[in-house]
Design an enzyme around this catalytic site. Structure first.
Site, short mmCIF file in Angstrom:
data_model
loop_
_atom_site.label_atom_id
_atom_site.label_comp_id
_atom_site.label_asym_id
_atom_site.label_seq_id
_atom_site.Cartn_x
_atom_site.Cartn_y
_atom_site.Cartn_z
N SER A 60 4.95 -43.34 21.58
CA SER A 60 5.40 -43.42 22.97
C SER A 60 6.91 -43.30 23.04
O SER A 60 7.65 -44.15 22.54
CB SER A 60 4.96 -44.74 23.59
OG SER A 60 5.64 -44.92 24.81
N HIS A 74 3.48 -39.18 23.35
CA HIS A 74 3.02 -39.93 24.52
C HIS A 74 4.19 -40.13 25.48
O HIS A 74 5.25 -40.64 25.11
CB HIS A 74 2.45 -41.27 24.08
CG HIS A 74 1.78 -42.06 25.15
ND1 HIS A 74 0.49 -41.81 25.56
CD2 HIS A 74 2.23 -43.09 25.91
CE1 HIS A 74 0.17 -42.67 26.52
NE2 HIS A 74 1.20 -43.45 26.76
N ASP A 103 5.34 -41.69 29.12
CA ASP A 103 4.95 -42.68 30.13
C ASP A 103 5.73 -42.48 31.43
O ASP A 103 6.94 -42.72 31.46
CB ASP A 103 5.22 -44.09 29.60
CG ASP A 103 4.26 -44.48 28.49
OD1 ASP A 103 3.05 -44.49 28.76
OD2 ASP A 103 4.72 -44.77 27.37
N MET A 116 6.29 -43.79 35.22
CA MET A 116 6.05 -45.00 36.03
C MET A 116 6.78 -44.90 37.35
O MET A 116 7.94 -44.47 37.38
CB MET A 116 6.57 -46.23 35.29
CG MET A 116 6.02 -46.39 33.90
SD MET A 116 6.72 -47.85 33.13
CE MET A 116 5.99 -47.73 31.50
N HIS A 173 1.00 -39.87 30.41
CA HIS A 173 0.30 -41.03 30.98
C HIS A 173 0.94 -41.37 32.32
O HIS A 173 2.07 -41.87 32.36
CB HIS A 173 0.43 -42.18 29.96
CG HIS A 173 -0.12 -43.49 30.41
ND1 HIS A 173 0.13 -44.67 29.73
CD2 HIS A 173 -0.91 -43.84 31.46
CE1 HIS A 173 -0.47 -45.67 30.34
NE2 HIS A 173 -1.11 -45.20 31.40
N MET A 230 1.45 -43.55 35.33
CA MET A 230 1.26 -44.88 35.92
C MET A 230 1.86 -44.83 37.31
O MET A 230 2.89 -45.45 37.61
CB MET A 230 1.96 -45.93 35.03
CG MET A 230 1.16 -46.24 33.78
SD MET A 230 2.15 -47.03 32.50
CE MET A 230 2.82 -45.57 31.71
N MET A 261 -6.05 -49.41 28.12
CA MET A 261 -4.79 -50.17 28.02
C MET A 261 -5.07 -51.47 27.27
O MET A 261 -5.97 -52.23 27.64
CB MET A 261 -4.23 -50.50 29.40
CG MET A 261 -3.65 -49.32 30.18
SD MET A 261 -2.44 -48.31 29.30
CE MET A 261 -1.20 -49.53 28.84
N GLY A 293 3.33 -51.03 32.07
CA GLY A 293 4.64 -51.16 32.71
C GLY A 293 5.79 -51.29 31.73
O GLY A 293 6.90 -50.89 32.03
N PHE A 294 5.51 -51.86 30.56
CA PHE A 294 6.60 -52.13 29.61
C PHE A 294 6.12 -51.92 28.18
O PHE A 294 4.95 -52.17 27.87
CB PHE A 294 7.09 -53.58 29.75
CG PHE A 294 7.50 -53.92 31.16
CD1 PHE A 294 8.78 -53.60 31.61
CD2 PHE A 294 6.60 -54.49 32.05
CE1 PHE A 294 9.16 -53.89 32.93
CE2 PHE A 294 6.96 -54.77 33.36
CZ PHE A 294 8.25 -54.47 33.80
N GLY A 295 7.06 -51.51 27.33
CA GLY A 295 6.78 -51.45 25.90
C GLY A 295 6.97 -52.83 25.29
O GLY A 295 7.49 -53.75 25.94
N GLY A 296 6.53 -52.98 24.06
CA GLY A 296 6.81 -54.19 23.29
C GLY A 296 6.03 -55.43 23.69
O GLY A 296 6.46 -56.54 23.41
N ASP A 335 -3.63 -47.92 24.02
CA ASP A 335 -2.19 -47.94 24.32
C ASP A 335 -1.71 -49.36 24.63
O ASP A 335 -2.19 -49.98 25.58
CB ASP A 335 -1.96 -47.02 25.54
CG ASP A 335 -0.50 -46.90 25.93
OD1 ASP A 335 0.38 -47.39 25.21
OD2 ASP A 335 -0.25 -46.27 27.00
N GLY A 336 -0.74 -49.82 23.83
CA GLY A 336 -0.09 -51.11 24.10
C GLY A 336 -0.21 -52.09 22.95
O GLY A 336 -1.32 -52.48 22.59
N GLY A 337 0.92 -52.45 22.36
CA GLY A 337 0.92 -53.46 21.31
C GLY A 337 0.24 -53.02 20.02
O GLY A 337 -0.13 -53.86 19.19
N GLY A 377 4.64 -47.43 20.50
CA GLY A 377 6.02 -47.31 20.92
C GLY A 377 6.93 -48.09 20.00
O GLY A 377 7.53 -47.55 19.07
C1 DX5 Z 1 3.02 -49.37 28.58
C2 DX5 Z 1 3.00 -47.91 28.17
C3 DX5 Z 1 2.89 -47.77 26.71
C4 DX5 Z 1 4.05 -48.37 25.95
C5 DX5 Z 1 3.56 -48.75 24.59
O1 DX5 Z 1 2.83 -49.47 29.93
O2 DX5 Z 1 1.91 -47.23 28.74
O3 DX5 Z 1 2.67 -46.43 26.32
O4 DX5 Z 1 5.15 -47.51 25.83
O5 DX5 Z 1 4.57 -49.40 23.90
P1 DX5 Z 1 4.26 -50.46 22.73
O6 DX5 Z 1 3.54 -49.70 21.66
O7 DX5 Z 1 5.61 -50.92 22.33
O8 DX5 Z 1 3.40 -51.55 23.31
ZN ZN Z 2 1.34 -45.24 27.89
#
Ligand code: DX5
Ligand code: ZN
Length: 214
Positions: free
Chosen positions: A7, A32, A34, A36, A65, A67, A136, A141-144, A174-176, A196
């Protein structure tokens, strides 16, 4: 299938070209991207102009993706910007069947995304139209963020649904995602993992991508 889609949300936006070139040289399969809108999710990332710049440097398919609310309004814009795969949220589309058909008509692969609270059984009458389903494993909405453990159950349920419908649809998560849960997700039946922070915050992103694919 074991695909990895890093990502770019976790990339260094001031050095996007450098980070994309690193991904070009890595073993990753897709990029990927994102998008938003600050309404469907609390965060704003970027839109079509940035996707266009990403496309200029990327040598791998763009997995975009969305959002955003009512993504059907922007399908041709994202096609023109260079999306190869376009995924839209189940929760953001009133006429999901129409939107999926419009993505195909524009010449892209189409996917549906489910938020953590959205049940897999709701895909019963749409999965046969999809090239992929993105689950998901965090609230978008956020990475990490921290991986939600119930995702393993959802991957297995989706696998069963696709088998029953005889549908060859890819399962993306996707996510974590990290080096600890990646093998378990592939084992549960996931085909594509988005990562990500696990990639971009590691000391050796290319090696991490290599290890995620093992
Ligand atoms: C979150 C995004 C993800 C995000 C993943 O809303 O859709 O694609 O960037 O980041 P990580 O892998 O750090 O959770
Ligand atoms: Zn994503």
């Amino acid at each position: 299938m074991k695909l990895v889609s890093p990502s770019l949300l976790s990339a260094d936006f001031g050095n996007l070209q450098r980070d994309i070139e690193m991904l070009n040289q890595s073993e990753c399969d897709w990029l990927h991207v994102d998008v938003m809108d600050g309404i469907f999710v609390p965060n704003i990332s970027f839109g079509q102009p940035i996707v266009k710049h990403i496309k200029r440097h990327a040598k791998k398919p763009l997995d975009v993706h969305l959002m955003i609310m009512d993504p059907g309004r922007y399908i041709n814009d994202f096609k023109e910007a260079g999306a190869d795969i376009l995924t839209v949220h189940y929760e953001a589309c009133t006429h999901l069947d129409r939107t999926i058909h419009a993505i195909h008509d524009a010449g892209m692969k189409a996917g549906v995304v489910l938020n953590p609270h959205t049940a897999v059984c709701l895909l019963e009458d749409i999965v046969q139209e999809c090239d992929l389903v993105l689950l998901m494993s965090v609230n978008p909405g956020f990475g990490g963020q921290k991986f939600i453990e119930n995702t393993y159950n959802k991957v297995r349920q989706l696998h069963t649904l696709c088998d029953r419908k005889n549908q060859q649809c890819l399962i993306e998560v996707d996510g974590g995602v990290n080096l600890q849960n990646a093998p378990l997700l592939f084992e549960a039946g996931a085909d594509v993992l988005v990562a990500g922070n696990a990639v971009f915050k590691s000391s050796d992103p290319k090696q991490t991508i290599h290890e995620l694919k093992q």
